[in-house]
Motif scaffolding. Structure first.
Motif, PDB file in Angstrom:
ATOM      1  N   GLN A  46      63.977  15.984 -21.772  1.00 29.33           N
ATOM      2  CA  GLN A  46      63.106  16.609 -20.859  1.00 29.33           C
ATOM      3  C   GLN A  46      62.284  15.544 -21.192  1.00 29.33           C
ATOM      4  N   ARG A  47      61.257  15.910 -20.349  1.00 28.18           N
ATOM      5  CA  ARG A  47      60.169  14.375 -20.149  1.00 28.18           C
ATOM      6  C   ARG A  47      59.007  15.269 -19.488  1.00 28.18           C
ATOM      7  N   PHE A  48      58.133  14.553 -20.195  1.00 26.81           N
ATOM      8  CA  PHE A  48      56.539  14.923 -20.191  1.00 26.81           C
ATOM      9  C   PHE A  48      55.212  13.804 -19.713  1.00 26.81           C
ATOM     10  N   LEU A  49      54.406  14.519 -19.321  1.00 24.81           N
ATOM     11  CA  LEU A  49      53.161  13.322 -18.685  1.00 24.81           C
ATOM     12  C   LEU A  49      51.886  14.561 -19.031  1.00 24.81           C
ATOM     13  N   PRO A  50      51.114  14.392 -19.946  1.00 29.67           N
ATOM     14  CA  PRO A  50      49.953  14.865 -20.482  1.00 29.67           C
ATOM     15  C   PRO A  50      49.374  14.588 -18.811  1.00 29.67           C
ATOM     16  N   LEU A  51      48.320  15.776 -18.670  1.00 28.92           N
ATOM     17  CA  LEU A  51      47.525  15.990 -18.292  1.00 28.92           C
ATOM     18  C   LEU A  51      46.341  15.614 -17.793  1.00 28.92           C
ATOM     19  N   GLU A  52      46.246  14.715 -18.090  1.00 29.35           N
ATOM     20  CA  GLU A  52      44.844  13.699 -18.119  1.00 29.35           C
ATOM     21  C   GLU A  52      45.630  12.130 -17.532  1.00 29.35           C
ATOM     22  N   GLU A  53      46.633  11.849 -17.874  1.00 26.84           N
ATOM     23  CA  GLU A  53      47.555  10.881 -17.619  1.00 26.84           C
ATOM     24  C   GLU A  53      47.379  10.955 -16.229  1.00 26.84           C
ATOM     25  N   LEU A  54      47.704  12.089 -15.979  1.00 23.21           N
ATOM     26  CA  LEU A  54      48.245  12.591 -14.212  1.00 23.21           C
ATOM     27  C   LEU A  54      47.167  12.297 -12.986  1.00 23.21           C
ATOM     28  N   LEU A  55      45.954  12.731 -14.011  1.00 21.94           N
ATOM     29  CA  LEU A  55      44.631  13.446 -13.493  1.00 21.94           C
ATOM     30  C   LEU A  55      44.105  11.854 -12.579  1.00 21.94           C
ATOM     31  N   VAL A  56      44.057  10.365 -13.888  1.00 18.42           N
ATOM     32  CA  VAL A  56      43.396   9.662 -13.600  1.00 18.42           C
ATOM     33  C   VAL A  56      44.993   8.576 -12.349  1.00 18.42           C
ATOM     34  N   LEU A  57      45.906   9.555 -12.234  1.00 13.71           N
ATOM     35  CA  LEU A  57      46.870   7.953 -11.345  1.00 13.71           C
ATOM     36  C   LEU A  57      46.249   8.850  -9.912  1.00 13.71           C
ATOM     37  N   TYR A  58      45.747  10.354  -9.978  1.00 11.87           N
ATOM     38  CA  TYR A  58      45.322  10.622  -8.450  1.00 11.87           C
ATOM     39  C   TYR A  58      43.489  10.596  -7.931  1.00 11.87           C
ATOM     40  N   ILE A  59      43.003  10.130  -8.750  1.00  4.79           N
ATOM     41  CA  ILE A  59      41.406  10.317  -8.513  1.00  4.79           C
ATOM     42  C   ILE A  59      40.820   9.305  -7.187  1.00  4.79           C
ATOM     43  N   GLY A  60      42.088   8.845  -6.448  1.00  5.71           N
ATOM     44  CA  GLY A  60      41.883   8.557  -5.053  1.00  5.71           C
ATOM     45  C   GLY A  60      41.702   9.102  -4.402  1.00  5.71           C
ATOM     46  N   ASP A  61      42.669  10.610  -4.795  1.00  5.72           N
ATOM     47  CA  ASP A  61      42.039  11.761  -4.189  1.00  5.72           C
ATOM     48  C   ASP A  61      41.707  12.762  -4.202  1.00  5.72           C
ATOM     49  N   LEU A  62      41.131  12.329  -5.489  1.00  3.41           N
ATOM     50  CA  LEU A  62      39.830  13.235  -5.497  1.00  3.41           C
ATOM     51  C   LEU A  62      38.327  12.401  -4.716  1.00  3.41           C
ATOM     52  N   PHE A  63      37.942  11.444  -5.310  1.00  7.13           N
ATOM     53  CA  PHE A  63      37.107  10.384  -5.159  1.00  7.13           C
ATOM     54  C   PHE A  63      37.569   9.719  -4.028  1.00  7.13           C
ATOM     55  N   PRO A  64      37.952   9.963  -3.001  1.00  5.97           N
ATOM     56  CA  PRO A  64      38.378   8.573  -2.050  1.00  5.97           C
ATOM     57  C   PRO A  64      37.128   7.292  -1.684  1.00  5.97           C
ATOM     58  N   GLY A  65      37.782   6.249  -1.522  1.00  2.00           N
ATOM     59  CA  GLY A  65      37.016   5.101  -1.611  1.00  2.00           C
ATOM     60  C   GLY A  65      36.520   5.026  -2.591  1.00  2.00           C
ATOM     61  N   TYR A  66      36.209   5.623  -3.699  1.00  2.00           N
ATOM     62  CA  TYR A  66      36.248   4.914  -5.225  1.00  2.00           C
ATOM     63  C   TYR A  66      37.013   4.218  -5.668  1.00  2.00           C
ATOM     64  N   LYS A  67      37.083   3.597  -6.810  1.00  2.00           N
ATOM     65  CA  LYS A  67      37.873   3.325  -7.981  1.00  2.00           C
ATOM     66  C   LYS A  67      37.440   3.025  -9.014  1.00  2.00           C
ATOM     67  N   VAL A  68      38.477   3.770 -10.518  1.00  2.00           N
ATOM     68  CA  VAL A  68      38.237   3.610 -11.292  1.00  2.00           C
ATOM     69  C   VAL A  68      37.830   2.806 -12.208  1.00  2.00           C
ATOM     70  N   THR A  69      36.406   2.726 -12.358  1.00  2.00           N
ATOM     71  CA  THR A  69      36.473   1.166 -13.551  1.00  2.00           C
ATOM     72  C   THR A  69      36.176   1.314 -15.064  1.00  2.00           C
ATOM     73  N   GLY A  70      36.437   2.788 -15.577  1.00  2.00           N
ATOM     74  CA  GLY A  70      36.681   3.156 -17.273  1.00  2.00           C
ATOM     75  C   GLY A  70      35.701   4.858 -16.916  1.00  2.00           C
ATOM     76  N   HIS A  71      37.313   5.008 -18.184  1.00  2.00           N
ATOM     77  CA  HIS A  71      37.424   7.698 -18.009  1.00  2.00           C
ATOM     78  C   HIS A  71      37.570   7.088 -18.858  1.00  2.00           C
ATOM     79  N   CYS A  72      36.546   8.308 -19.027  1.00  2.00           N
ATOM     80  CA  CYS A  72      37.960   8.839 -20.514  1.00  2.00           C
ATOM     81  C   CYS A  72      37.559  10.102 -20.936  1.00  2.00           C
ATOM     82  N   ALA A  73      37.448  10.412 -22.108  1.00  2.00           N
ATOM     83  CA  ALA A  73      38.486  12.091 -22.056  1.00  2.00           C
ATOM     84  C   ALA A  73      36.774  12.947 -23.354  1.00  2.00           C
TER      85      ALA A  73
END
Length: 724
Positions: A215-242
């Protein structure tokens, strides 16, 4: 160690303390630091190899939830006192500022330990086929699965927010969790700071497809970083924190509130917007993001805690998987008392036969629910009165009360609006009861009503008979599965009259007179406890056996502690089982050398409040005076709440409490921590091949010794002390 071994064991050699301190603040331990010590014991159960793996994970989560509540209420109050310049010391001599400094230092160590324990458990979980993945370890098939899951189950509830003059920093609620993002627009390299609040409605750990039975799980914050492009089209992440915030959650209610329900509804909205008192932030957060978060939330650097690991470790409870029974406690089904089954489930017939004591969770709380359901359906029942401090969301007890009211019975429900963190739920229950036709009362503005009482008035043979239930725990079917509590059922007329007087007091403010078998706070309960301690002191000085056994969640009230010190000095042998906060210093020569303190932390949460006085005889004894109570020995319970102390005079019930329940708790080794004179707690671990006595297991495995509500006089076990 058997019960008899424990009773014969000598009290440990006392520790020295200068006599001038016997009346000074050093005779007490600090309440807040004592609570933190308890939460350390909770966390250390997560490292106990005798506890199943996922139950150990649950203990980590519980320790984090406990700490959150501690900060939002207790630390928030101290912080406010310190900011306003109040430096009056507590009973132990520490000012609010001094307490805050010690609390924060210890809490930081506790949070570091939580991460260490989690990392160790994570390794064990991987060996047991439960894996927490990172975004870098995902396979192509995982990404395909997540693509669909993100768009259908996560994307619709997210609200990504740019942070600039046109988009101010949003409100983050108490325990709110969010990602802060530093991004760059691909077209023109423009910098952007953004925030992604994470709704509580989304699971913190996202299930991935099972792979080779893992059984495998992915932390939600990891999932969100993966899909930042869907949330902010045309931008790339240069840094982040929770980050995660805790806010002041204490409630203030106007003393002269005309409508208490409306005042609490307003106060709950104020709580949501309380000041931030603690900010948890990812370690190595980009400096710009870190500064923005701290500035916008108006926190001091001393209130910022950088976390290398999981932020919001309370969410680990999601990984306690129901389908992995092999990694959980063995299932346990509470017993139905024999006397109830002997009477075909008729609670009134069972109680008429004899007073009945149930020991939860070993005996099912369903009997309390059945008592009220039967009352609701019985045409001979005229009236029901009930206190409600905490109960479940879909409460069968509230359902029964509504059914009774709708059937035309007189139903009075005392709903406590000041039950912390259950205020909103209790308002909803009160509204529902009123719609059904019940008479709802709310008690006092300044005092909580914490007593646990039900009465049922039934017409029998041309007269009215009052059936009464007194409890040590809440009328909450869910917590009753894991809290150890007592339920005492009786149709004794005096106990029924006492209960009715308490309801009349809370509803009509007339202090009850002539209570026959009951003491209540804030009027007579503390006085009764101290008077009986003095009697034990008189017995000791007269050369008679003199003993006190007590089991509580907390003891911190200074007059009670001083009374115990006096009893100890006069020769009374005192054994205390205190789960949580303990302000008493045991084992001090000349002060408390006859006092022993232990704490039990295990599978079930010890919640019952019991006190036994030897009454001139060695405990356990048939001649003891035995009481059960809704009150801990704290200032709030004894001086600012409505609580009950019920004396159990039935021989069978007394024997169940003193020679079974109390004796087993005192004899427990497997789950017990022993308190030293300096306030530290130690637990002895069994050597290889050695078995320690476990009181929880004992009660689960011994139905005839578990608060046997069906016992008759002939079934009372022979008491073990040969001198009585």
């Amino acid at each position: 160690m058997t019960q008899a071994d424990f009773l014969k064991a000598p009290f440990p050699a006392p520790t020295e303390l200068p006599p001038e301190e016997f009346s000074g603040p050093k005779r007490f331990f600090n309440r807040e630091l004592s609570w933190l010590a308890f939460n350390w014991r909770v966390l250390e159960e997560a490292e106990n190899p005798r506890v199943p793996l996922l139950e150990r994970l649950r203990f980590v989560s519980i320790s984090a939830t406990n700490l959150d509540e501690f900060y939002t209420v207790r630390v928030a109050g101290l912080r406010e006192l310190a900011l306003e310049g109040h430096n009056n010391p507590a009973d132990d001599g520490l000012t609010p500022s001094e307490q805050l400094e010690l609390i924060n230092a210890d809490a930081r160590k506790l949070m570091e330990r939580q991460q260490t324990v989690w990392n160790a458990l994570r390794v064990e979980m991987e060996a047991a086929a439960i894996v927490i993945e990172s975004r870098d370890s995902l396979k192509k098939t995982d990404r395909e699965h997540l693509d669909e899951m993100f768009l259908s189950n996560v994307f619709p509830v997210l609200s990504p927010l740019a942070i600039d003059p046109a988009h101010p920093f949003p409100f983050i609620p108490n325990t709110g969790f969010a990602l802060a993002l530093q991004m760059q627009r691909s077209s023109d390299k423009r910098e952007l700071q953004a925030l992604l609040p994470i709704p509580h409605q989304i699971d913190r750990f996202v299930a991935l497809p099972v792979e080779d039975e893992v059984q495998r799980f992915l932390p939600l914050e990891e999932l969100l970083v993966l899909y930042i492009g869907d949330l902010f089209p045309g931008y790339k992440v240069t840094g982040h924190c929770a980050f995660r915030v805790l806010r002041d959650s204490d409630l203030e209610v106007e003393d002269e509130a005309e409508d208490l329900v409306r005042e609490f509804e307003v106060a709950l909205k104020r709580r949501r917007r309380g000041e931030v008192i603690r900010l948890k932030l990812s370690t190595n957060a980009p400096k710009g993001l870190r500064k923005m978060i701290i500035d916008e939330l108006h926190v001091e650097e001393s209130e910022v805690i950088e976390i290398e690991g999981v932020i919001g470790i309370a969410d680990l409870k999601e990984l306690v998987l129901d389908n992995r029974r092999d990694l959980l406690w063995p299932s346990y089904t509470p017993r139905v008392p024999e006397r109830v089954t002997d009477h075909d489930g008729d609670m009134f017939a069972a109680i008429r036969q004899k007073d009945m004591l149930l020991h939860h969770p070993y005996e099912t709380f369903d009997m309390v629910i059945r008592f009220l359901q039967q009352a609701a359906a019985d045409p001979d029942v005229l009236a029901i009165k009930q206190t409600l401090y905490r109960t479940s969301t879909e409460s069968p007890i509230v359902e029964a009360l509504c059914e009774a009211a709708e059937a035309g019975k007189s139903v009075t429900a005392l709903v406590e609006l000041k039950a912390r963190f259950d205020e909103a739920a209790n308002i909803r229950q009160a509204r529902r009861l009123e719609r059904a036709g019940a008479h709802v009362i709310y008690g006092f503005i300044n005092w909580k009503t914490h007593a646990k009482i039900s009465t049922v008035v039934r017409r029998e043979g041309g007269k009215l008979v009052t059936y009464t239930h007194y409890g040590t725990g809440n009328y909450h079917p869910i917590t009753a599965r894991i809290y150890t509590d007592l339920s005492f059922f009786t149709c004794d007329a005096a106990l029924g009259r006492d209960a009715t007087k308490v309801f009349n007091y809370v509803g009509g403010y007339a202090e009850p007179e002539g209570l026959e078998n009951l003491a209540i706070s804030p009027h007579s309960l503390k006085k009764r406890l101290i008077e009986l301690m003095e009697v034990e002191g008189d017995n000791a000085e007269a050369g008679k056996p003199a003993e006190i056994w007590a089991k509580l969640n907390s003891i911190i009230e200074p007059e009670i502690i001083d009374a115990l010190y006096r009893a100890s000095q006069r020769g009374v042998k005192i054994n205390l089982v205190i789960r949580g906060i303990c302000g008493i210093r045991p084992g001090i020569k000349g002060l408390s050398e006859n006092i022993r303190v232990k704490s039990i932390v295990g599978r079930f949460l010890e919640h019952s409040r019991i006190v036994c006085y030897g009454n001139g005889h060695h405990l356990p004894s048939r001649r003891a005076r035995v009481f059960m109570s809704s009150a801990d020995w704290m200032d709030r319970n004894l001086n600012r709440r409505v609580e009950t102390l019920v004396e159990c005079r039935n021989d069978t019930v007394k024997a169940q409490i003193v020679s079974q329940i109390m004796a087993a708790n005192l004899a427990d080794e497997a789950q017990s921590w022993v308190m030293a004179p300096d306030g530290t707690f130690t637990r002895e671990m069994p050597k290889e091949g050695e078995t320690f006595f476990n009181c929880h297991r004992f009660f689960m495995e011994n139905p005839s010794l578990s608060g046997r509500g069906s016992a008759g006089a002939a079934d009372v076990p022979e008491l073990t002390h040969t001198e009585d």
